[in-house]
Scaffold this active site. Sequence first.
Site, PDB file in Angstrom:
ATOM      1  N   ASP A  45      31.245  45.880  44.407  1.00 42.19           N
ATOM      2  CA  ASP A  45      33.162  45.545  44.247  1.00 42.19           C
ATOM      3  C   ASP A  45      33.355  46.153  42.670  1.00 42.19           C
ATOM      4  OD1 ASP A  45      31.699  44.763  40.790  1.00 42.19           O
ATOM      5  OD2 ASP A  45      30.775  42.904  42.005  1.00 42.19           O
ATOM      6  N   LYS A  67      36.618  41.922  44.350  1.00 44.17           N
ATOM      7  CA  LYS A  67      37.838  40.451  44.662  1.00 44.17           C
ATOM      8  C   LYS A  67      38.926  41.736  44.381  1.00 44.17           C
ATOM      9  CE  LYS A  67      38.610  36.596  43.926  1.00 44.17           C
ATOM     10  NZ  LYS A  67      38.253  35.108  43.678  1.00 44.17           N
ATOM     11  N   MET A 182      33.720  34.464  34.236  1.00 44.29           N
ATOM     12  CA  MET A 182      35.160  34.654  34.948  1.00 44.29           C
ATOM     13  C   MET A 182      35.942  33.246  34.461  1.00 44.29           C
ATOM     14  SD  MET A 182      32.409  35.147  38.031  1.00 44.29           S
ATOM     15  CE  MET A 182      31.206  34.220  37.703  1.00 44.29           C
TER      16      MET A 182
END
Length: 263
Positions: A45, A67, A182
């Site tokens: 990622d 993402k 997050m």
Amino acid sequence: MTRTGNWGSPMSGKVYLVGSGPGGEGLLTKRARAVIDTADVILYDQLPGEEILGSLPARAEKIDCGKYGGKHTLEQDEIENLVVDRARKGMTVVRLKGGDPFLFGRGGEELETVRRAGIAVEMVPGVSSALAVPASVGIPLTHRKYASQVTILTGNEDPAKPGPALDWELLAKSRGTIVILMGVANLGKITDVLIRNGKAADTPVAIIERGLRTDRRVTVGSLASITESARKEGVKPPAVIVIGDVVKLYDPTAPDLVPAGEG
């Protein structure tokens, strides 16, 4: 004897679930480096950062699983299917994630999938951004004067949804440090629910963007003001949010901060 798993074909490869740490090669473990360098395929990622991603071996197949802007390049089941597929072809597979893959990194789900397929798997822990990023800017998560406990939680859960898994009343009453990963998207909701449940509005808060990367940035404020400050500063993920009196120890002029990019 050939061993097979629930996926129905022979397997001879191995999977490594690897944490890259909070950014930069300085906090990439020796074991992680060794595993990455021998990989046939690396599913990564964006969180490891440009320095680590730029050091991936040229010979390896590299698959972007990141993402971006709320959009997944690959869905979780697609990632897991690719991991199993490549391992079943006899490849050494590295699933590379920022921080530690077993702290809100879905590493546990991937571990279950690989084990269920009967494939050999090794977990390579990473230095968690929840610990390293605050430390890099001079914020200790515990301190005899300020905090004797730490709670680490994911900010992905909307605190306003019916039946949240987190006990916000208990969190608000805690005198320890709260670390949120997050949490940028739900920052306003998180601060509101903490204040509504009794957390002092003047509780110090720090948001540390981009870990130990060269473009690291810190935004500070109070529980009541941090959402507006973050909006004005254009705060974006990835970021670690620290809530508690330990934030008082942050000093942007201190000479002993870990230099950005040297993590």
